[in-house]
Design a protein around this motif. Structure first.
Motif: not given
Length: 73
Positions: A45-47, A50-54, A59-61
């Motif tokens: 979930f942390a990864t 981080a992906l979603c933040e950047l 997450p669904g994207d």
């Protein structure tokens, strides 16, 4: 695997290379490629966060379900 990770689509929409994304996340491009190529068995979930933040996305994207054909199991 029926869950696919679209790690290359969102960076492209943000005009960011996958290498730049890996650098900003602090992981190797090889580790990001494991996600991108569908070889990952799990995603922390942390990864994902981080992906979603950047990428400024949800997450669904990045994740979607694909039905497996009967022959492929």
């Amino acid at each position: 695997m029926p869950i696919a990770v679209d790690v290359d689509v969102m960076p492209a929409r943000r005009k960011m290379s996958v290498g730049e994304l890996a650098d900003r996340m602090g992981i190797t491009p090889a580790n990001l490629a494991v996600l991108k190529n569908g070889r990952a068995k799990a995603v922390r979930f942390a990864t994902l966060a981080a992906l979603c933040e950047l990428l400024k996305c949800q997450p669904g994207d990045l994740l979607h379900w694909e039905a497996e054909d009967a022959a492929g199991g």
